[in-house]
Scaffold this motif. Sequence first.
Motif, short mmCIF file in Angstrom:
data_model
loop_
_atom_site.label_atom_id
_atom_site.label_comp_id
_atom_site.label_asym_id
_atom_site.label_seq_id
_atom_site.Cartn_x
_atom_site.Cartn_y
_atom_site.Cartn_z
N LEU A 56 0.84 -1.21 0.00
CA LEU A 56 0.00 0.00 0.00
C LEU A 56 0.87 1.25 0.00
N GLN A 57 1.93 1.23 0.83
CA GLN A 57 2.82 2.40 0.91
C GLN A 57 3.59 2.61 -0.40
N PHE A 58 4.06 1.50 -1.00
CA PHE A 58 4.77 1.64 -2.28
C PHE A 58 3.83 2.22 -3.34
N LYS A 59 2.58 1.77 -3.32
CA LYS A 59 1.62 2.27 -4.31
C LYS A 59 1.32 3.76 -4.07
N LYS A 60 1.31 4.12 -2.79
CA LYS A 60 1.09 5.52 -2.43
C LYS A 60 2.22 6.38 -3.01
N ALA A 61 3.45 5.87 -2.84
CA ALA A 61 4.62 6.60 -3.35
C ALA A 61 4.56 6.70 -4.88
N ILE A 62 4.14 5.60 -5.51
CA ILE A 62 4.06 5.57 -6.98
C ILE A 62 3.02 6.58 -7.47
N ALA A 63 1.92 6.71 -6.72
CA ALA A 63 0.87 7.65 -7.11
C ALA A 63 1.40 9.08 -7.12
N VAL A 64 2.34 9.36 -6.20
CA VAL A 64 2.90 10.72 -6.15
C VAL A 64 3.96 10.89 -7.24
N ASN A 65 4.84 9.89 -7.37
CA ASN A 65 5.88 9.98 -8.41
C ASN A 65 5.96 8.64 -9.15
N PRO A 66 5.32 8.57 -10.31
CA PRO A 66 5.32 7.27 -11.02
C PRO A 66 6.60 6.98 -11.79
N ASP A 67 7.60 7.87 -11.69
CA ASP A 67 8.81 7.68 -12.47
C ASP A 67 10.05 7.41 -11.63
N PHE A 68 9.84 6.85 -10.45
CA PHE A 68 10.99 6.53 -9.60
C PHE A 68 11.10 5.01 -9.50
N VAL A 69 12.15 4.48 -10.11
CA VAL A 69 12.25 3.04 -10.31
C VAL A 69 12.28 2.24 -8.99
N ASP A 70 12.89 2.82 -7.95
CA ASP A 70 13.02 2.08 -6.68
C ASP A 70 11.66 1.76 -6.04
N PHE A 71 10.67 2.61 -6.28
CA PHE A 71 9.32 2.33 -5.75
C PHE A 71 8.78 1.03 -6.34
N TYR A 72 9.01 0.86 -7.64
CA TYR A 72 8.50 -0.34 -8.32
C TYR A 72 9.29 -1.59 -7.87
N ILE A 73 10.60 -1.38 -7.63
CA ILE A 73 11.40 -2.53 -7.17
C ILE A 73 10.90 -2.99 -5.80
N ASP A 87 0.29 -7.43 -9.50
CA ASP A 87 1.15 -6.33 -9.05
C ASP A 87 2.60 -6.57 -9.48
N VAL A 88 3.02 -7.84 -9.47
CA VAL A 88 4.38 -8.16 -9.92
C VAL A 88 4.54 -7.74 -11.38
N SER A 89 3.55 -8.12 -12.20
CA SER A 89 3.60 -7.79 -13.62
C SER A 89 3.63 -6.27 -13.83
N TYR A 90 2.77 -5.58 -13.08
CA TYR A 90 2.69 -4.11 -13.19
C TYR A 90 4.04 -3.48 -12.79
N ALA A 91 4.62 -3.97 -11.69
CA ALA A 91 5.88 -3.40 -11.20
C ALA A 91 7.00 -3.64 -12.21
N VAL A 92 7.08 -4.87 -12.73
CA VAL A 92 8.19 -5.18 -13.66
C VAL A 92 8.06 -4.35 -14.95
N GLN A 93 6.83 -4.23 -15.46
CA GLN A 93 6.64 -3.45 -16.68
C GLN A 93 7.16 -2.02 -16.49
N ASN A 94 6.89 -1.47 -15.32
CA ASN A 94 7.32 -0.10 -15.07
C ASN A 94 8.82 0.00 -14.81
N ILE A 95 9.38 -1.04 -14.19
CA ILE A 95 10.84 -1.05 -14.00
C ILE A 95 11.52 -1.02 -15.37
#
Lengths: 356, 170
Positions: A56-73, A87-95
């Motif tokens: 939930l916290q990682f998703k919160k961070a992603i909502a604020v800045n969707p272009d920070f790779v460490d959030f997705y990792i 969520d794994v698929s979503y995270a990897v695609q964005n990484i």
Amino acid sequence: MIYILLLILFCLNLSSAKADQSQSDAVGETGSITLTRIYTKALELSKLGQKSAAILQFKKAIAVNPDFVDFYIGLLNASIDQKNWSDVSYAVQNIFRLDPAYKPDYTIDYGEALYHLGKYDEAEANLKTALTYIDKNITSEKLHKEAQSKKDKEQEVITKKLETTTPPPSSSSPSQANPSSPQANSSVTNLDKSAPVNSENQAQETPKDIYHPAKRPDQDAKKIVEQYRQSYEAALKSESILLAQYEGYDKTDDIRYNHPPKAYYHIKKVLKGPPLNASLPIRYDFHLPKDTQAPPNWKFSSDIMPKPGSLWIIFIENALTKHGMYETFEGSYGRQEANDENLNKIYDLIDKSSGQ
Amino acid sequence: MKNKIVYLFLIVFSLSVTNASAGESESDLNKRVRIHDLLLKIYLAKHQNKQAVAEYQTLLKLSPNNPALEYAYANYLYKYGNVKESIAHYRKAFECAPDNADYAAKLGSILFYAKDYDGAVSAYTNACRIGGSRFQPQLNSALQYQASIRAAKNAAAAAAARKSSDDSDN
């Protein structure tokens, strides 16, 4: 005895909490105190094994800045533990979107997620790609280094082009010594017609300054970068280069300039990159990424599409599907007709690059 | 429990030995195993038997002496009618996990259906030794079949002997 131990533990906890507070108050790599706090909290929760809360916290961070790779990792690691494959698929695609050099690290996770999501063909292709990374000893670390050196080289090429396209006239020339002379004026206007002409500034600026890369108008630099992006030299950096036969496309009612159809190709030969399934679904972009404005009266008709059976060179920047389609390099530029001239050009470049 | 720990240690040890011999880092080997395991699952789900067999064989090379894998492959082969080869892999599974009564019993039942009653009795005896009396009924029926087959063989041998002595008398 127990009370003393509890007291010590309490003190330790208090001091660590204080340390954490001061740490999370730093701006950090995220560039924002709030984001760093959310991210730190997510990491802590993950460490404590509270994966759902961490997600939930990682998703919160992603909502604020969707272009920070460490959030997705972070999201990826927590989601794998939870076996939350979407969520794994979503995270990897964005990484991969943000940093393709991470592919050797996370392609297996992506393949596993696709398998659990029932996308067997895509999973198989990704897992085979992951195997080639191991076979060829390709690591993320190596790719990161290569990407950096490529970036440096590109920058060098662009700087050189900027310097050589219009060479600086010698300062001894009388026309350049006097910027108000007709010759000098014409060269300035040729450089950037759209720029507002300030006669006072021109008078103060020496011609050498005008031609210096750092002082050239931004538009020129952009043009040169764009020209470079739409060249075979740049396209050669695509992960996959294929010779494929066009077979057809999905005929839907909502095909638009910015909502292209899924086109089907059949791979005849892999010129570069990992093995892919012979059936190749492509997002059939109608334009280059920058040309999002449709030309006046543009309307889709089947005549726009290639002739079934025709051969094409397909450049795929990242050999990963998005919505079940591969995206071509620089949109429509990533599909080049496989005529003799283009094939000769690409084979020549591949030979040269493999020689390096 | 102790046996299980020893057995786990042996697996890890054998993995590390193959790994070192292949000149590959352990993480790469683990990655390969994970990839081929997933590919196997995909081919099984898609009923692509040829590819599935290839993946089983790759996995057996990557992690030899893995009883669970041997057992799964044996089941797969038996399901698709390759009884002879499946028996070999059931045997290997039991050899790799000699404290597993279920593996021994499964080998016993496959041998029983293949009419190898001596083999079945031997496997069920192992199963009873490790797993206790729960495999006793299977052992008993295997013993009965073994006895009746032996009796039939003895009768046939006696008849043959009688016939030959009659022939020589005449």
